[in-house]
Scaffold this active site. Structure first.
Site, PDB file in Angstrom:
ATOM      1  N   TYR A  81      43.994  43.067  35.613  1.00 11.88           N
ATOM      2  CA  TYR A  81      43.986  43.934  36.793  1.00 11.88           C
ATOM      3  C   TYR A  81      43.149  45.178  36.503  1.00 11.88           C
ATOM      4  O   TYR A  81      42.416  45.655  37.374  1.00 11.88           O
ATOM      5  CB  TYR A  81      45.410  44.329  37.182  1.00 11.88           C
ATOM      6  CG  TYR A  81      46.224  43.165  37.698  1.00 11.88           C
ATOM      7  CD1 TYR A  81      46.107  42.738  39.011  1.00 11.88           C
ATOM      8  CD2 TYR A  81      47.106  42.489  36.870  1.00 11.88           C
ATOM      9  CE1 TYR A  81      46.845  41.667  39.492  1.00 11.88           C
ATOM     10  CE2 TYR A  81      47.853  41.412  37.335  1.00 11.88           C
ATOM     11  CZ  TYR A  81      47.713  41.006  38.642  1.00 11.88           C
ATOM     12  OH  TYR A  81      48.442  39.944  39.119  1.00 11.88           O
ATOM     13  N   ASN A 104      46.020  38.173  48.752  1.00  8.02           N
ATOM     14  CA  ASN A 104      44.933  37.214  48.964  1.00  8.02           C
ATOM     15  C   ASN A 104      45.458  36.037  49.786  1.00  8.02           C
ATOM     16  O   ASN A 104      46.342  35.311  49.344  1.00  8.02           O
ATOM     17  CB  ASN A 104      44.418  36.732  47.608  1.00  8.02           C
ATOM     18  CG  ASN A 104      43.482  35.557  47.714  1.00  8.02           C
ATOM     19  OD1 ASN A 104      42.873  35.305  48.739  1.00  8.02           O
ATOM     20  ND2 ASN A 104      43.357  34.830  46.618  1.00  8.02           N
ATOM     21  N   CYS A 112      42.881  34.333  42.704  1.00 10.68           N
ATOM     22  CA  CYS A 112      43.745  35.439  42.299  1.00 10.68           C
ATOM     23  C   CYS A 112      44.632  35.052  41.112  1.00 10.68           C
ATOM     24  O   CYS A 112      45.109  35.921  40.383  1.00 10.68           O
ATOM     25  CB  CYS A 112      44.585  35.926  43.473  1.00 10.68           C
ATOM     26  SG  CYS A 112      45.524  34.639  44.304  1.00 10.68           S
ATOM     27  N   HIS A 113      44.825  33.753  40.896  1.00 15.29           N
ATOM     28  CA  HIS A 113      45.635  33.304  39.758  1.00 15.29           C
ATOM     29  C   HIS A 113      44.956  33.602  38.421  1.00 15.29           C
ATOM     30  O   HIS A 113      45.612  33.588  37.385  1.00 15.29           O
ATOM     31  CB  HIS A 113      45.934  31.802  39.873  1.00 15.29           C
ATOM     32  CG  HIS A 113      44.713  30.930  39.876  1.00 15.29           C
ATOM     33  ND1 HIS A 113      43.944  30.736  41.006  1.00 15.29           N
ATOM     34  CD2 HIS A 113      44.122  30.213  38.884  1.00 15.29           C
ATOM     35  CE1 HIS A 113      42.950  29.926  40.719  1.00 15.29           C
ATOM     36  NE2 HIS A 113      43.027  29.597  39.430  1.00 15.29           N
ATOM     37  N   GLU A 139      43.009  24.771  34.511  1.00 14.61           N
ATOM     38  CA  GLU A 139      41.631  25.213  34.342  1.00 14.61           C
ATOM     39  C   GLU A 139      41.267  25.491  32.883  1.00 14.61           C
ATOM     40  O   GLU A 139      40.113  25.781  32.580  1.00 14.61           O
ATOM     41  CB  GLU A 139      41.384  26.487  35.167  1.00 14.61           C
ATOM     42  CG  GLU A 139      41.484  26.257  36.656  1.00 14.61           C
ATOM     43  CD  GLU A 139      41.187  27.503  37.470  1.00 14.61           C
ATOM     44  OE1 GLU A 139      40.877  28.572  36.898  1.00 14.61           O
ATOM     45  OE2 GLU A 139      41.258  27.426  38.703  1.00 14.61           O
TER      46      GLU A 139
END
Length: 148
Positions: A81, A104, A112-113, A139
């Site tokens: 952040y 979001n 946003c993850h 991912e």
């Protein structure tokens, strides 16, 4: 669940615990919707790292600025952040940036993850931390290991 506007731009992605099938066969513009559905299927099958979807998220100008920054986070990578706030040009906007991140409306596509705490910890996720953890592991370039 996916929501579109009249221009077939994606407006929202909402997590649900129920399985939903998009009834696209008789929908005007179903070709566009089928393409979005195909891209999500490819993402979850591990065959897609980037989306090519017209987006139309609703939010304030600041929120949209944050969401545009989120689109720059590469697949399989994370940022904090604080890094988002710094990229916006003001380290003091960390809370506002975190709030915008949490609002979001197009999760997964606007990733946003991929935003985590400065200490590397998983922090809030509107879709639930279990989903954030799963998405990050999905991912991860090292799928045999658990990140968290």
């Amino acid at each position: 669940m996916l929501s579109f506007n009249k221009k077939f731009e994606l407006v929202s992605v909402v997590f649900t615990d129920d399985e939903i099938t998009l009834p696209v066969a008789n929908v005007l513009g179903s070709e566009e919707i089928q393409q979005v559905k195909k891209q999500f299927e490819e993402y979850f099958e591990g065959k897609r790292k980037d989306f090519n979807i017209k987006l139309s998220p609703h939010g304030t100008e600041f929120q949209k600025k944050v969401w545009r920054e989120l689109l720059n986070i590469p697949f399989g990578k994370t940022v904090s952040y604080q890094q988002i706030a710094n990229t916006l040009g003001d380290p003091k906007v960390i809370r506002a940036a975190a709030s915008a991140n949490g609002k979001n409306p197009i999760s997964i596509v606007i990733p946003c993850h991929r935003v985590i705490g400065s200490d590397g910890s998983l922090t809030g996720y509107a879709g639930g931390l279990h989903r954030k953890k799963w998405l990050l592991e999905h991912e991860s370039p090292s799928p045999q290991q658990s990140l968290f």
